[in-house]
Design an enzyme around this catalytic site. Sequence first.
Site, PDB file in Angstrom:
ATOM      1  N   VAL A 158       1.023  -1.342  -0.017  1.00 24.71           N
ATOM      2  CA  VAL A 158      -0.029  -0.051   0.165  1.00 24.71           C
ATOM      3  C   VAL A 158       0.684   1.135   0.080  1.00 24.71           C
ATOM      4  O   VAL A 158       0.217   2.242  -0.247  1.00 24.71           O
ATOM      5  CB  VAL A 158      -1.063   0.233   1.149  1.00 24.71           C
ATOM      6  CG1 VAL A 158      -1.988  -1.161   1.115  1.00 24.71           C
ATOM      7  CG2 VAL A 158      -0.310   0.080   2.591  1.00 24.71           C
ATOM      8  N   ASN A 176      -6.576  -0.858   6.574  1.00 26.79           N
ATOM      9  CA  ASN A 176      -5.882  -1.351   7.860  1.00 26.79           C
ATOM     10  C   ASN A 176      -4.502  -1.771   7.840  1.00 26.79           C
ATOM     11  O   ASN A 176      -3.953  -1.574   9.113  1.00 26.79           O
ATOM     12  CB  ASN A 176      -6.663  -3.020   8.194  1.00 26.79           C
ATOM     13  CG  ASN A 176      -5.863  -3.472   9.030  1.00 26.79           C
ATOM     14  OD1 ASN A 176      -6.156  -3.491  10.372  1.00 26.79           O
ATOM     15  ND2 ASN A 176      -5.014  -4.635   8.603  1.00 26.79           N
ATOM     16  N   TYR A 193       5.634   6.395  14.396  1.00 30.88           N
ATOM     17  CA  TYR A 193       4.243   5.621  14.350  1.00 30.88           C
ATOM     18  C   TYR A 193       3.046   6.648  14.871  1.00 30.88           C
ATOM     19  O   TYR A 193       2.027   6.582  14.124  1.00 30.88           O
ATOM     20  CB  TYR A 193       4.456   4.398  15.404  1.00 30.88           C
ATOM     21  CG  TYR A 193       3.140   3.374  15.132  1.00 30.88           C
ATOM     22  CD1 TYR A 193       2.956   2.705  14.311  1.00 30.88           C
ATOM     23  CD2 TYR A 193       2.194   3.353  16.443  1.00 30.88           C
ATOM     24  CE1 TYR A 193       1.717   1.614  14.286  1.00 30.88           C
ATOM     25  CE2 TYR A 193       1.183   2.432  16.488  1.00 30.88           C
ATOM     26  CZ  TYR A 193       0.635   1.729  15.430  1.00 30.88           C
ATOM     27  OH  TYR A 193      -0.254   0.901  15.321  1.00 30.88           O
TER      28      TYR A 193
HETATM   29  P1  NAP Z   1      -0.028  -7.319  12.083  1.00 32.90           P
HETATM   30  O1  NAP Z   1      -0.307  -8.587  12.786  1.00 32.90           O
HETATM   31  O2  NAP Z   1       1.699  -6.880  11.943  1.00 32.90           O
HETATM   32  O3  NAP Z   1      -0.331  -7.478  10.580  1.00 32.90           O
HETATM   33  C1  NAP Z   1      -0.031  -6.677   9.596  1.00 32.90           C
HETATM   34  C2  NAP Z   1      -0.735  -6.806   8.301  1.00 32.90           C
HETATM   35  O4  NAP Z   1      -0.505  -5.625   7.384  1.00 32.90           O
HETATM   36  C3  NAP Z   1      -0.297  -8.191   7.576  1.00 32.90           C
HETATM   37  O5  NAP Z   1      -1.652  -8.355   6.849  1.00 32.90           O
HETATM   38  C4  NAP Z   1       0.741  -7.749   6.504  1.00 32.90           C
HETATM   39  O6  NAP Z   1       0.692  -8.367   5.366  1.00 32.90           O
HETATM   40  C5  NAP Z   1       0.006  -6.327   6.188  1.00 32.90           C
HETATM   41  N1  NAP Z   1       0.899  -5.256   5.565  1.00 32.90           N
HETATM   42  C6  NAP Z   1       2.031  -4.989   6.283  1.00 32.90           C
HETATM   43  N2  NAP Z   1       2.666  -3.963   5.418  1.00 32.90           N
HETATM   44  C7  NAP Z   1       1.905  -3.840   4.306  1.00 32.90           C
HETATM   45  C8  NAP Z   1       2.142  -2.858   3.317  1.00 32.90           C
HETATM   46  N3  NAP Z   1       3.027  -2.181   2.943  1.00 32.90           N
HETATM   47  N4  NAP Z   1       1.282  -2.985   2.343  1.00 32.90           N
HETATM   48  C9  NAP Z   1       0.077  -4.211   2.513  1.00 32.90           C
HETATM   49  N5  NAP Z   1      -0.027  -4.915   3.568  1.00 32.90           N
HETATM   50  C10 NAP Z   1       0.928  -4.715   4.491  1.00 32.90           C
HETATM   51  O7  NAP Z   1      -0.615  -5.780  12.386  1.00 32.90           O
HETATM   52  P2  NAP Z   1      -1.765  -5.769  13.319  1.00 32.90           P
HETATM   53  O8  NAP Z   1      -1.450  -5.629  14.630  1.00 32.90           O
HETATM   54  O9  NAP Z   1      -3.031  -6.757  12.851  1.00 32.90           O
HETATM   55  O10 NAP Z   1      -2.267  -4.417  12.783  1.00 32.90           O
HETATM   56  C11 NAP Z   1      -2.869  -3.869  11.923  1.00 32.90           C
HETATM   57  C12 NAP Z   1      -3.245  -2.237  11.994  1.00 32.90           C
HETATM   58  O11 NAP Z   1      -3.917  -2.065  13.050  1.00 32.90           O
HETATM   59  C13 NAP Z   1      -2.082  -1.463  11.916  1.00 32.90           C
HETATM   60  O12 NAP Z   1      -2.551  -0.337  11.082  1.00 32.90           O
HETATM   61  C14 NAP Z   1      -1.606  -1.077  13.212  1.00 32.90           C
HETATM   62  O13 NAP Z   1      -0.888  -0.210  13.313  1.00 32.90           O
HETATM   63  C15 NAP Z   1      -3.115  -1.102  13.681  1.00 32.90           C
HETATM   64  N6  NAP Z   1      -3.015  -1.310  15.303  1.00 32.90           N
HETATM   65  C16 NAP Z   1      -2.544  -2.494  15.688  1.00 32.90           C
HETATM   66  C17 NAP Z   1      -2.900  -2.382  17.267  1.00 32.90           C
HETATM   67  C18 NAP Z   1      -2.569  -3.856  17.993  1.00 32.90           C
HETATM   68  O14 NAP Z   1      -2.428  -3.707  19.329  1.00 32.90           O
HETATM   69  N7  NAP Z   1      -2.157  -4.895  17.248  1.00 32.90           N
HETATM   70  C19 NAP Z   1      -3.366  -1.474  18.107  1.00 32.90           C
HETATM   71  C20 NAP Z   1      -3.860  -0.200  17.369  1.00 32.90           C
HETATM   72  C21 NAP Z   1      -3.584  -0.223  16.000  1.00 32.90           C
HETATM   73  P3  NAP Z   1       1.738  -9.684   5.265  1.00 32.90           P
HETATM   74  O15 NAP Z   1       1.199 -10.733   6.167  1.00 32.90           O
HETATM   75  O16 NAP Z   1       1.807  -9.967   4.087  1.00 32.90           O
HETATM   76  O17 NAP Z   1       3.187  -9.364   5.896  1.00 32.90           O
END
Ligand code: NAP
Length: 251
Positions: free
Chosen positions: A60, A86, A154
């Site tokens: 993205v 997301n 971030y």
């Molecule tokens: P995660 O477990 O690290 O998963 C990240 C996802 O994003 C994976 O599907 C990954 O694909 C994909 N991704 C990473 N870089 C990308 C790129 N350049 N283009 C397209 N897809 C990409 O993260 P998560 O915890 O689910 O977080 C998802 C969102 O929620 C993020 O925006 C994060 O900042 C936000 N968030 C998370 C938390 C938390 O506590 N976990 C809290 C607040 C907000 P691959 O599998 O192919 O690597």
Amino acid sequence: MSAALVTGASRGIGRGIAIALAGAGFDVVVNYASNLAAAEDTAKEIEKLGARAVLVRADVGDAEDRARLVHEAHEAFGTLDLLVNNAGVAPSVRADLLEATEESFDRLVGINLKGPYFLTQQVARRMVDAGTAGKIVTISSMSAYTASVNRGDYCVTKAGLGMMTKLFAARLAEHGITVFEVRPGIIATDMTGAVQAKYDKLILSDGITPIRRWGTPGDVGRAVVAIATDLLPFSTGQVIDVDGGFHLRTL
Ligand code: NAP
């Protein structure tokens, strides 16, 4: 069936959202960055629920990939009723504000902020041209307003998504398109796996969140489904906290 594009749907919160949407009657474009096996697992879960899943690998943060993603999503389903921004990354190293590098800042801005900004622009143009009363949901974070000095890059990107949501909400309302920001708190995914012990203590012992448990991808998925299924018809530009009450100030 309605159609949704969920970025970063191979793992974590994006997978939870994609599966929840499939359960609510959406076909889903499962975008991922590189982890095809994980994306295929998400697709299997979607198909078990009787919905269709189409996998599209695209970064993205890359303009050409974004254009191809939008094109392939429309080729697959003919229309998009919902975009969920997301996909996002944490800094590779949690570095102090006085030490953190421009390289990390540029990477995070590209993927976490510029990517969703211009992806939203492209999808919104298509919705406007098609006359689709669509919805756009962006997953930001409690880091949009919580200062963590070991990952300023971030936090800045997540704060930027807050203004992005307001801007597109204001611009698209006349077209019947509503725009929301969902702010997760501490959610159990690969992203938080590295700091699990720290957050176990903060949540379970210290009570940093009034609801004393980790959030799950399914918690975020249910909030997105509420928006996607039009349970908030007179709201736009709204922030929805999915954080166990973290945002409350208590004394
Ligand atoms: P995660 O477990 O690290 O998963 C990240 C996802 O994003 C994976 O599907 C990954 O694909 C994909 N991704 C990473 N870089 C990308 C790129 N350049 N283009 C397209 N897809 C990409 O993260 P998560 O915890 O689910 O977080 C998802 C969102 O929620 C993020 O925006 C994060 O900042 C936000 N968030 C998370 C938390 C938390 O506590 N976990 C809290 C607040 C907000 P691959 O599998 O192919 O690597």
